[in-house]
Scaffold this motif. Structure first.
Motif, PDB file in Angstrom:
ATOM      1  N   PHE A 251      44.637-101.607   6.954  1.00 32.07           N
ATOM      2  CA  PHE A 251      43.442-100.289   5.235  1.00 32.07           C
ATOM      3  C   PHE A 251      43.085-101.103   5.078  1.00 32.07           C
ATOM      4  N   LEU A 252      41.646-101.740   4.436  1.00 30.16           N
ATOM      5  CA  LEU A 252      40.879-102.533   3.747  1.00 30.16           C
ATOM      6  C   LEU A 252      40.679-101.273   3.064  1.00 30.16           C
ATOM      7  N   VAL A 253      40.835-101.637   1.504  1.00 21.47           N
ATOM      8  CA  VAL A 253      39.484-100.802   0.664  1.00 21.47           C
ATOM      9  C   VAL A 253      38.351-102.056  -0.076  1.00 21.47           C
ATOM     10  N   LYS A 254      37.552-101.722  -0.579  1.00 21.44           N
ATOM     11  CA  LYS A 254      36.441-102.678  -0.230  1.00 21.44           C
ATOM     12  C   LYS A 254      36.094-102.957  -2.000  1.00 21.44           C
ATOM     13  N   ARG A 255      36.580-103.866  -2.670  1.00 23.72           N
ATOM     14  CA  ARG A 255      36.239-104.082  -4.133  1.00 23.72           C
ATOM     15  C   ARG A 255      35.296-104.991  -4.361  1.00 23.72           C
ATOM     16  N   ALA A 256      35.452-106.039  -5.286  1.00 31.26           N
ATOM     17  CA  ALA A 256      34.042-106.349  -6.413  1.00 31.26           C
ATOM     18  C   ALA A 256      34.339-108.032  -5.748  1.00 31.26           C
ATOM     19  N   PHE A 257      35.777-108.221  -5.235  1.00 33.99           N
ATOM     20  CA  PHE A 257      35.252-109.498  -4.547  1.00 33.99           C
ATOM     21  C   PHE A 257      36.396-110.414  -3.829  1.00 33.99           C
TER      22      PHE A 257
ATOM     23  N   PRO B 218      40.934 -97.093  -9.264  1.00 32.84           N
ATOM     24  CA  PRO B 218      39.432 -96.621  -8.902  1.00 32.84           C
ATOM     25  C   PRO B 218      38.965 -97.066  -8.290  1.00 32.84           C
ATOM     26  N   GLY B 219      38.037 -95.822  -8.129  1.00 37.22           N
ATOM     27  CA  GLY B 219      36.622 -95.994  -7.652  1.00 37.22           C
ATOM     28  C   GLY B 219      35.586 -95.546  -8.004  1.00 37.22           C
ATOM     29  N   ASP B 220      34.472 -95.306  -7.965  1.00 32.76           N
ATOM     30  CA  ASP B 220      33.175 -95.009  -8.303  1.00 32.76           C
ATOM     31  C   ASP B 220      33.441 -93.752  -9.840  1.00 32.76           C
ATOM     32  N   ARG B 221      31.925 -93.639 -10.263  1.00 42.12           N
ATOM     33  CA  ARG B 221      32.019 -92.312 -11.209  1.00 42.12           C
ATOM     34  C   ARG B 221      32.537 -90.583 -10.319  1.00 42.12           C
ATOM     35  N   GLU B 222      32.657 -90.806  -8.989  1.00 44.55           N
ATOM     36  CA  GLU B 222      32.736 -89.525  -8.779  1.00 44.55           C
ATOM     37  C   GLU B 222      34.128 -90.112  -7.847  1.00 44.55           C
ATOM     38  N   GLY B 223      34.973 -90.964  -7.666  1.00 40.48           N
ATOM     39  CA  GLY B 223      36.128 -91.278  -6.964  1.00 40.48           C
ATOM     40  C   GLY B 223      35.425 -91.499  -6.299  1.00 40.48           C
ATOM     41  N   GLN B 224      34.853 -92.205  -4.981  1.00 36.13           N
ATOM     42  CA  GLN B 224      34.396 -92.183  -4.288  1.00 36.13           C
ATOM     43  C   GLN B 224      34.815 -93.801  -3.803  1.00 36.13           C
ATOM     44  N   ALA B 225      35.408 -94.287  -2.581  1.00 36.20           N
ATOM     45  CA  ALA B 225      35.982 -95.444  -2.094  1.00 36.20           C
ATOM     46  C   ALA B 225      35.072 -96.247  -0.921  1.00 36.20           C
ATOM     47  N   ASN B 226      35.113 -96.972  -1.077  1.00 31.05           N
ATOM     48  CA  ASN B 226      34.500 -97.280   0.866  1.00 31.05           C
ATOM     49  C   ASN B 226      35.696 -98.247   1.555  1.00 31.05           C
ATOM     50  N   LEU B 227      35.912 -97.648   2.546  1.00 26.82           N
ATOM     51  CA  LEU B 227      37.752 -97.451   3.500  1.00 26.82           C
ATOM     52  C   LEU B 227      37.464 -98.030   4.878  1.00 26.82           C
ATOM     53  N   LEU B 228      37.649 -99.270   5.105  1.00 25.64           N
ATOM     54  CA  LEU B 228      37.776 -99.684   6.600  1.00 25.64           C
ATOM     55  C   LEU B 228      38.749 -99.828   7.462  1.00 25.64           C
ATOM     56  N   VAL B 229      39.286 -99.052   8.383  1.00 21.75           N
ATOM     57  CA  VAL B 229      40.686 -98.889   8.909  1.00 21.75           C
ATOM     58  C   VAL B 229      40.059-100.049  10.595  1.00 21.75           C
ATOM     59  N   LYS B 230      41.098-101.200  10.792  1.00 18.35           N
ATOM     60  CA  LYS B 230      40.614-101.867  11.614  1.00 18.35           C
ATOM     61  C   LYS B 230      42.094-102.253  12.868  1.00 18.35           C
ATOM     62  N   ILE B 231      42.069-102.849  14.001  1.00 21.59           N
ATOM     63  CA  ILE B 231      43.128-103.117  14.543  1.00 21.59           C
ATOM     64  C   ILE B 231      43.441-104.099  14.365  1.00 21.59           C
ATOM     65  N   THR B 232      44.197-104.494  13.488  1.00 22.09           N
ATOM     66  CA  THR B 232      44.530-106.480  13.153  1.00 22.09           C
ATOM     67  C   THR B 232      44.852-106.856  14.523  1.00 22.09           C
ATOM     68  N   ASP B 233      45.850-106.539  15.148  1.00 20.65           N
ATOM     69  CA  ASP B 233      45.499-107.509  16.650  1.00 20.65           C
ATOM     70  C   ASP B 233      44.004-107.809  17.199  1.00 20.65           C
ATOM     71  N   GLU B 234      43.595-108.646  17.541  1.00 13.94           N
ATOM     72  CA  GLU B 234      42.354-108.798  18.341  1.00 13.94           C
ATOM     73  C   GLU B 234      42.834-108.336  19.863  1.00 13.94           C
ATOM     74  N   ASP B 235      43.178-109.186  20.018  1.00  7.78           N
ATOM     75  CA  ASP B 235      43.384-109.600  21.712  1.00  7.78           C
ATOM     76  C   ASP B 235      43.524-108.610  22.520  1.00  7.78           C
TER      77      ASP B 235
END
Length: 304
Positions: A182-188, A215-232
Motif C-alpha cells: 500500500f503506497l501513498v504518493k508523497r512529494a519525492f 496530510p493530504g490536499d485541501r480536501e483531505g485527498q491522497a493518491n493511493l497505489l496498491v500492488k502485488i509486492t512479488d510479481e513473479d
C-alpha cells in the motif's frame, strides 16, 4: 633513476599487500558455522527476504544467478551461485552481520530476523537443496484475470484490498497469502503504509490502517497505489485510487520557495549572485582581452 626504482618498488609492494588482503578468507568461528536458520522456508518468509534483498543487496550483488554484479575490484559475489550457497546458514549470517572490505556491515542496519529472511530467500534459489524447502504456504488455484479491488472505510480510516482471480469454471475466488504493498504518493516518492504482515487472508482480503496524521490536499485527498509486492507469480498487478481520508492540509508548493530544488525564478539569492558575478567576470575578461588586442594593433600601426 634511483627514485624511479624506489617508486616502482613501493607500487609493487602496495599491490602485493592489496592482493594479500583481498585473498584473505572470512574468519568465521566454528560455533557460528553450525547455526541454522530459525525461520522455515515458507513462501511468506522467502517473499520477505526477497523484498529486503532487492532494497539492500541487489545494488552491488545484482540478481542472484545472473552474474550482473557491480563492476568492483574485487567483484561482489553472485549470491545465487552454487559456490556461495554451499556455505552454511551460519556462515552467510556472519558475513552479512560483520561485513569485510567493500562489503558493509549490516549488524545494526538489519535486524537478525531480516538477515535470516534474506538467507531464506537465497536458500530458495539453491537447486542442490530444493527438496529441503518447507512449503507450508497455501497453494492457490490456477487463475486468470487477476485484479485488486479497493474499498475504503472512511469512518475508521481503513483500506480494504481484495485480490481475486478467475478460475477455469468462471468463478472468481480470493487469493490467499499474497503480499500487497500500500503506497501513498508523497512529494519525492511513495510512502509505504502496508505494515509488517501485509498478506491476504483466505478471502483474498487485506485490511490496512491508514495513518491518522498523514496530510493530504485541501480536501483531505491522497493518491493511493496498491500492488502485488512479488510479481513473479501474477505479474505487475496494481490498482490506483484517490482516497479522501487524509488530513486536510493547505499544502505548500516547495518549488515556490527559494531552495536548491526550486525553479529558476526561485533559486537561492547566493546562487543567482554567483551566476551573475560569474557571467560579468567572464565577459569582463573577454572585453579586457579584446581591448589589449586593440591596443597592440594600435601600437603596431604607430611603430610602422
Amino acid at each position: 633513476m634511483k627514485n624511479t626504482f624506489n617508486i616502482l618498488a613501493t607500487i609493487i609492494l602496495v599491490l602485493s599487500l592489496s592482493a594479500t588482503v583481498c585473498a584473505e578468507g572470512w574468519d568465521v568461528p566454528a560455533s557460528v558455522k553450525k547455526k541454522q536458520n530459525p525461520y522455515e522456508l515458507t513462501k511468506r518468509n522467502i517473499s520477505s527476504g526477497k523484498k529486503i534483498f532487492q532494497t539492500t543487496c541487489k545494488s552491488c550483488h545484482g540478481d542472484p544467478g545472473k552474474g550482473n554484479m557491480l563492476p568492483l575490484q574485487p567483484p561482489p559475489t553472485d549470491l545465487g551461485s552454487q559456490n556461495f550457497l554451499v556455505q552454511t546458514d551460519g556462515e552467510i549470517f556472519h558475513k552479512i552481520r560483520t561485513g569485510k572490505g567493500a562489503m558493509p556491515t549490516f549488524e545494526k542496519t538489519l535486524s537478525d530476523e531480516s538477515k535470516w529472511m534474506v538467507i531464506a530467500y537465497l536458500r530458495s534459489l539453491d537447486k542442490m537443496k530444493r527438496e529441503a524447502v518447507v512449503t507450508k504456504a497455501v497453494v492457490n488455484p490456477e487463475v486468470t484475470d487477476v485484479k485488486i479491488d479497493i474499498d475504503v472505510d472512511s469512518e475508521h480510516k481503513k483500506l480494504i484490498a481484495e485480490l481475486t482471480g478467475l478460475k477455469k469454471d468462471g468463478k472468481r475466488v480470493g487469493l490467499e497469502g499474497i503480499e500487497l504493498s500500500f503506497l501513498v504518493k508523497r512529494a519525492f516518492g511513495q510512502l509505504d503504509i502496508s505494515g509488517e504482515e501485509a498478506y491476504t487472508n483466505e478471502k483474498g482480503q487485506l485490511i490496512v490502517q491508514f495513518p491518522t496524521d498523514l496530510p493530504g490536499d485541501r480536501e483531505g485527498q491522497a493518491n493511493l497505489l496498491v500492488k502485488i509486492t512479488d510479481e513473479d507469480n501474477y505479474g505487475p498487478i496494481e490498482e490506483k485510487r484517490v482516497v479522501s481520508i487524509a488530513v486536510p492540509t493547505n499544502p505548500k508548493n516547495i518549488l515556490s520557495e527559494r531552495a536548491m530544488w526550486g525553479t529558476r525564478a526561485n533559486a537561492p539569492i547566493w546562487i543567482i549572485a554567483t551566476y551573475v558575478l560569474g557571467v560579468i567576470g567572464i565577459w569582463g575578461v573577454i572585453f579586457l582581452i579584446l581591448f589589449q588586442l586593440f591596443q597592440l594593433s594600435k601600437m603596431r600601426v604607430k611603430s610602422k
